[in-house]
Each structure stands twice: as structure tokens, then as C-alpha cells.
Write a protein that holds these residues in place. Structure first.
Motif, PDB file in Angstrom:
ATOM      1  N   ASN A 164      12.960 -48.375  -6.372  1.00 41.54           N
ATOM      2  CA  ASN A 164      11.653 -48.633  -6.974  1.00 41.54           C
ATOM      3  C   ASN A 164      11.632 -50.046  -7.560  1.00 41.54           C
ATOM      4  O   ASN A 164      12.594 -50.485  -8.189  1.00 41.54           O
ATOM      5  N   GLY A 165      10.524 -50.749  -7.329  1.00 40.94           N
ATOM      6  CA  GLY A 165      10.400 -52.107  -7.848  1.00 40.94           C
ATOM      7  C   GLY A 165      11.041 -53.171  -6.980  1.00 40.94           C
ATOM      8  O   GLY A 165      11.125 -54.337  -7.375  1.00 40.94           O
ATOM      9  N   ALA A 166      11.486 -52.782  -5.775  1.00 36.56           N
ATOM     10  CA  ALA A 166      12.154 -53.750  -4.895  1.00 36.56           C
ATOM     11  C   ALA A 166      11.179 -54.749  -4.279  1.00 36.56           C
ATOM     12  O   ALA A 166      11.583 -55.810  -3.807  1.00 36.56           O
ATOM     13  N   GLY A 167       9.883 -54.394  -4.237  1.00 39.18           N
ATOM     14  CA  GLY A 167       8.880 -55.281  -3.637  1.00 39.18           C
ATOM     15  C   GLY A 167       8.300 -54.748  -2.346  1.00 39.18           C
ATOM     16  O   GLY A 167       7.475 -55.406  -1.700  1.00 39.18           O
ATOM     17  N   LYS A 168       8.688 -53.543  -1.973  1.00 44.99           N
ATOM     18  CA  LYS A 168       8.253 -52.987  -0.685  1.00 44.99           C
ATOM     19  C   LYS A 168       6.731 -52.815  -0.628  1.00 44.99           C
ATOM     20  O   LYS A 168       6.096 -53.227   0.346  1.00 44.99           O
ATOM     21  N   THR A 169       6.159 -52.176  -1.641  1.00 49.62           N
ATOM     22  CA  THR A 169       4.718 -51.894  -1.623  1.00 49.62           C
ATOM     23  C   THR A 169       3.915 -53.185  -1.661  1.00 49.62           C
ATOM     24  O   THR A 169       2.897 -53.314  -0.961  1.00 49.62           O
ATOM     25  N   THR A 170       4.352 -54.162  -2.450  1.00 45.82           N
ATOM     26  CA  THR A 170       3.662 -55.460  -2.491  1.00 45.82           C
ATOM     27  C   THR A 170       3.662 -56.111  -1.124  1.00 45.82           C
ATOM     28  O   THR A 170       2.633 -56.628  -0.658  1.00 45.82           O
ATOM     29  N   PHE A 171       4.803 -56.076  -0.452  1.00 48.08           N
ATOM     30  CA  PHE A 171       4.881 -56.638   0.901  1.00 48.08           C
ATOM     31  C   PHE A 171       3.901 -55.945   1.832  1.00 48.08           C
ATOM     32  O   PHE A 171       3.172 -56.592   2.588  1.00 48.08           O
ATOM     33  N   MET A 172       3.853 -54.618   1.793  1.00 48.74           N
ATOM     34  CA  MET A 172       2.980 -53.869   2.697  1.00 48.74           C
ATOM     35  C   MET A 172       1.503 -54.136   2.405  1.00 48.74           C
ATOM     36  O   MET A 172       0.674 -54.186   3.323  1.00 48.74           O
ATOM     37  N   GLU A 173       1.157 -54.343   1.141  1.00 51.46           N
ATOM     38  CA  GLU A 173      -0.238 -54.629   0.792  1.00 51.46           C
ATOM     39  C   GLU A 173      -0.655 -56.027   1.260  1.00 51.46           C
ATOM     40  O   GLU A 173      -1.778 -56.224   1.709  1.00 51.46           O
ATOM     41  N   ILE A 174       0.258 -56.990   1.188  1.00 51.33           N
ATOM     42  CA  ILE A 174      -0.046 -58.334   1.706  1.00 51.33           C
ATOM     43  C   ILE A 174      -0.160 -58.288   3.222  1.00 51.33           C
ATOM     44  O   ILE A 174      -1.079 -58.867   3.816  1.00 51.33           O
ATOM     45  N   GLN A 223      15.632 -55.698  -2.418  1.00 52.24           N
ATOM     46  CA  GLN A 223      16.012 -55.482  -3.811  1.00 52.24           C
ATOM     47  C   GLN A 223      15.525 -56.664  -4.638  1.00 52.24           C
ATOM     48  O   GLN A 223      15.720 -57.826  -4.260  1.00 52.24           O
ATOM     49  N   ASP A 224      14.856 -56.365  -5.742  1.00 49.78           N
ATOM     50  CA  ASP A 224      14.374 -57.399  -6.665  1.00 49.78           C
ATOM     51  C   ASP A 224      13.575 -58.489  -5.951  1.00 49.78           C
ATOM     52  O   ASP A 224      13.728 -59.677  -6.222  1.00 49.78           O
ATOM     53  N   GLY A 225      12.727 -58.051  -5.021  1.00 48.28           N
ATOM     54  CA  GLY A 225      11.842 -58.993  -4.342  1.00 48.28           C
ATOM     55  C   GLY A 225      12.488 -59.799  -3.238  1.00 48.28           C
ATOM     56  O   GLY A 225      11.838 -60.670  -2.642  1.00 48.28           O
ATOM     57  N   LYS A 226      13.749 -59.545  -2.943  1.00 50.60           N
ATOM     58  CA  LYS A 226      14.463 -60.286  -1.911  1.00 50.60           C
ATOM     59  C   LYS A 226      14.860 -59.354  -0.766  1.00 50.60           C
ATOM     60  O   LYS A 226      15.030 -58.154  -0.956  1.00 50.60           O
ATOM     61  N   LEU A 227      15.030 -59.931   0.415  1.00 49.73           N
ATOM     62  CA  LEU A 227      15.492 -59.179   1.573  1.00 49.73           C
ATOM     63  C   LEU A 227      17.008 -59.276   1.630  1.00 49.73           C
ATOM     64  O   LEU A 227      17.571 -60.359   1.836  1.00 49.73           O
ATOM     65  N   LEU A 266      24.642 -51.075  -1.538  1.00 45.81           N
ATOM     66  CA  LEU A 266      24.222 -52.468  -1.393  1.00 45.81           C
ATOM     67  C   LEU A 266      23.374 -52.912  -2.569  1.00 45.81           C
ATOM     68  O   LEU A 266      23.557 -53.999  -3.126  1.00 45.81           O
ATOM     69  N   THR A 267      22.442 -52.081  -2.994  1.00 46.87           N
ATOM     70  CA  THR A 267      21.559 -52.458  -4.092  1.00 46.87           C
ATOM     71  C   THR A 267      22.275 -52.367  -5.436  1.00 46.87           C
ATOM     72  O   THR A 267      21.973 -53.123  -6.352  1.00 46.87           O
ATOM     73  N   GLU A 268      23.252 -51.468  -5.568  1.00 48.52           N
ATOM     74  CA  GLU A 268      24.066 -51.444  -6.789  1.00 48.52           C
ATOM     75  C   GLU A 268      24.874 -52.716  -6.922  1.00 48.52           C
ATOM     76  O   GLU A 268      24.979 -53.308  -7.997  1.00 48.52           O
ATOM     77  N   GLU A 269      25.424 -53.175  -5.802  1.00 51.90           N
ATOM     78  CA  GLU A 269      26.210 -54.405  -5.809  1.00 51.90           C
ATOM     79  C   GLU A 269      25.349 -55.589  -6.250  1.00 51.90           C
ATOM     80  O   GLU A 269      25.751 -56.436  -7.031  1.00 51.90           O
ATOM     81  N   GLN A 270      24.108 -55.629  -5.748  1.00 49.67           N
ATOM     82  CA  GLN A 270      23.205 -56.716  -6.108  1.00 49.67           C
ATOM     83  C   GLN A 270      22.853 -56.661  -7.584  1.00 49.67           C
ATOM     84  O   GLN A 270      22.776 -57.671  -8.258  1.00 49.67           O
ATOM     85  N   ARG A 271      22.643 -55.445  -8.123  1.00 44.48           N
ATOM     86  CA  ARG A 271      22.306 -55.319  -9.532  1.00 44.48           C
ATOM     87  C   ARG A 271      23.479 -55.774 -10.405  1.00 44.48           C
ATOM     88  O   ARG A 271      23.297 -56.436 -11.403  1.00 44.48           O
ATOM     89  N   GLY A 272      24.688 -55.378  -9.980  1.00 45.52           N
ATOM     90  CA  GLY A 272      25.853 -55.791 -10.752  1.00 45.52           C
ATOM     91  C   GLY A 272      26.011 -57.297 -10.758  1.00 45.52           C
ATOM     92  O   GLY A 272      26.385 -57.894 -11.757  1.00 45.52           O
ATOM     93  N   ALA A 273      25.710 -57.922  -9.601  1.00 49.41           N
ATOM     94  CA  ALA A 273      25.822 -59.376  -9.515  1.00 49.41           C
ATOM     95  C   ALA A 273      24.766 -60.060 -10.349  1.00 49.41           C
ATOM     96  O   ALA A 273      24.940 -61.160 -10.793  1.00 49.41           O
TER      97      ALA A 273
END
Length: 285
Positions: A37-47, A202-206, A278-285
Motif C-alpha cells: 500500500n502506498g507504493a504508487g500503483k493506483t496513481t500510476f494507473m490513474e495517470i 515501492q515508494d513511488g519507484k519501480l 524485495l520491498t522489505e529490503e528497500q524499506r530497510g535501506a
């Protein structure tokens, strides 16, 4: 249809919903668009659907901007997890409206699906349960036969049998007439076998865009002693790792044949588990 995403950014106040992402989609495929949730998926689909404008960058479909472009929006159908239809409209009125909008609309299919999901044509949207409203969204998305069909968590309230029916019909319709289907869901294990290509955000990035078969072939988990695993992975692309009591499991992207030669316990990684690590790793980083 060719989708080109070029340095796409969307900012809401001080939050970057999309952060300078670039990629392209060209083939009629079933794409899995995954992320927390909040990764940016819905925003991308709406654009992509022409509903909102980006802050910076652009999306082009066959070289054109989809915003305020009826020729393109007639080729795109976005079904969200809710609030797709006005509450005072009847189901038969919804089907009629969409039949006027989409040149590719299949009325026969729509009516067959209404019957399969036990919906009443004269029922108003506001009288429907959450599951029935989700079924109506699925019906519109499938019957639109839009060259770009987007499902964003389309089955809130549907039970397992109704979801299974949706997957079967989706695959059947796709095999009959290929189109670009973008599917965003948290029930990844249920639908991952449908995906031909996966995009993880994740966090607005691919984070990753990969052919599904190749992804399954090249991602694996190895388990062994901490010393042996650390020695093996020192020059590998690591997704995640965890250790306990002298043992270690590492999630690796690469050639698993080499791991088997070293007598490690080697297992494939389900796409849902891969996305989580993958997304846990990104959050930790």
C-alpha cells in the motif's frame, strides 16, 4: 498499443506518489503490477487512464498523452476496487452507457456474465452488496474488451469461488482475443500464474520489471551454514537474507545451477514472497 513512461513523477503536497519512473509496455500481455500500500500503483494507473495529470514527466500511449484524449480513453478501461459507478443507476443502464463509450464493447458477454454472477439487470448500484458491485466492475472490465484493461483490486467482497470464476473467464477471454491487461492485487498467490510479466513498485519507484518465467528461473532461496552461505553469496545479487542458530537462508537473483552444485538446499521463491522480501529490503535501506 505501446505505453511509454518517461521520468514520471506525481507529488501530493510533500509526498511523492511517483518518483521519476521510466519504462515501457508494448505487447498484449497480462501484467502483474505489485507492491505494498502506498507504493504508487493506483496513481500510476490513474495517470495512464487519463484521469489525472502528472507533476513532471509523461505517459504516452502510441505517442499521445491520454489526458483529455477521448480517442485514447475509449481504448482504456480502469476498474478500481470501488466507486466505479453512480449509485442511482441500474445495472442495465450501466451496461448501456459503457456500450456507447467503448467501440469494442461485447454486449453478449456482458449479459452472460451478469447471469453467471446472479445479478439483476433492474437492481440499482446502491442496492448491491460490496461483492455484487465488484462483480459488476469485473463484468464491465471484461466486456469492454478495451485494448488496455486495468484491474485495481477489482474483487473486494467476492468469495473464493467468485474470484476463481473471474480468473477463469479472464484467461479464456484473453486467449480468444489478446489485449494488454494490467492487474494490481494483494492476492498474489491466487493469480501469479496468470502473469506474463511482473512490475514491482515501492515508494513511488519501480524496483523490478521482469518476465515471469525468467523471474521464477532466476530467483531462489538457498539454505546452509552461515559460513557456507555467506561465502557463496558474497558476489551475488542478494534480495534478502536471514540467519538463526548458525544457519542462514539467502534470497538470491541469479543462476541457481551453481547453488545446487554446492550442496545447498535450493528452493524457488513464490512471486508474493519475492515481492515481500524485495520491498522489505528497500524499506530497510
Amino acid at each position: 498499443m505501446k505505453i511509454e513512461v518517461k521520468q514520471l513523477t506525481k507529488v501530493y503536497k510533500d509526498k511523492k506518489a511517483l518518483n521519476n519512473i521510466s519504462f515501457s509496455l508494448e505487447e498484449p500481455k497480462i501484467y502483474g503490477l505489485l507492491g505494498r500500500n502506498g507504493a504508487g500503483k493506483t496513481t500510476f494507473m490513474e495517470i495512464l487512464s487519463g484521469h489525472i495529470l502528472p507533476t513532471n514527466g509523461k505517459i504516452l500511449i502510441n505517442g499521445e498523452n491520454p489526458f483529455d484524449n477521448q480517442k485514447l480513453t475509449e481504448s482504456i478501461c480502469l476498474i478500481k476496487e470501488g466507486n466505479n459507478f453512480k449509485g442511482d443507476l441500474k445495472i442495465k443502464e450501466i451496461l448501456r452507457i459503457y456500450s456507447y463509450f467503448y467501440p469494442t464493447w461485447d454486449q453478449t458477454l456482458a449479459e452472460e456474465l451478469v447471469s453467471l454472477y446472479n445479478l439483476k439487470q433492474n437492481a440499482k448500484v446502491k442496492s448491491l452488496s460490496k461483492g455484487m458491485e465488484s462483480a459488476l466492475g469485473i463484468i464491465v472490465g471484461l466486456a469492454s474488451k478495451a485494448p488496455i484493461t486495468i484491474f485495481d483490486e477489482p474483487y473486494i467482497g467476492l468469495d473464493a469461488a467468485a474470484r476463481k470464476l473471474f480468473y477463469e473467464i479472464l484467461l479464456e477471454q484473453y486467449e480468444q482475443e489478446k489485449r494488454m491487461i494490467i492487474f494490481s492485487t494483494h492476492l498474489i498467490d491466487e493469480v501469479s500464474l496468470l502473469f506474463e510479466e511482473v512490475l514491482i513498485m515501492q515508494d513511488g519507484k519501480l524496483l523490478m520489471k521482469e518476465d515471469t518465467d525468467q523471474l521464477r528461473d532466476r530467483t531462489y532461496a538457498i539454505t546452509g551454514t552461515r559460513e557456507a552461505v555467506e561465502g557463496f553469496i558474497h558476489d551475488k545479487q542478494i534480495i534478502s537474507k536471514k540467519g538463526l542458530a548458525g544457519m542462514m537462508t539467502a534470497y538470491v537473483y541469479g543462476d541457481r545451477k551453481q547453488a545446487r552444485k554446492n550442496d545447498f538446499q535450493v528452493e524457488g521463491i513464490p512471486i508474493q514472497e519475492l515481492m515481500i522480501h524485495l520491498t522489505e529490503e528497500q524499506r530497510g535501506a
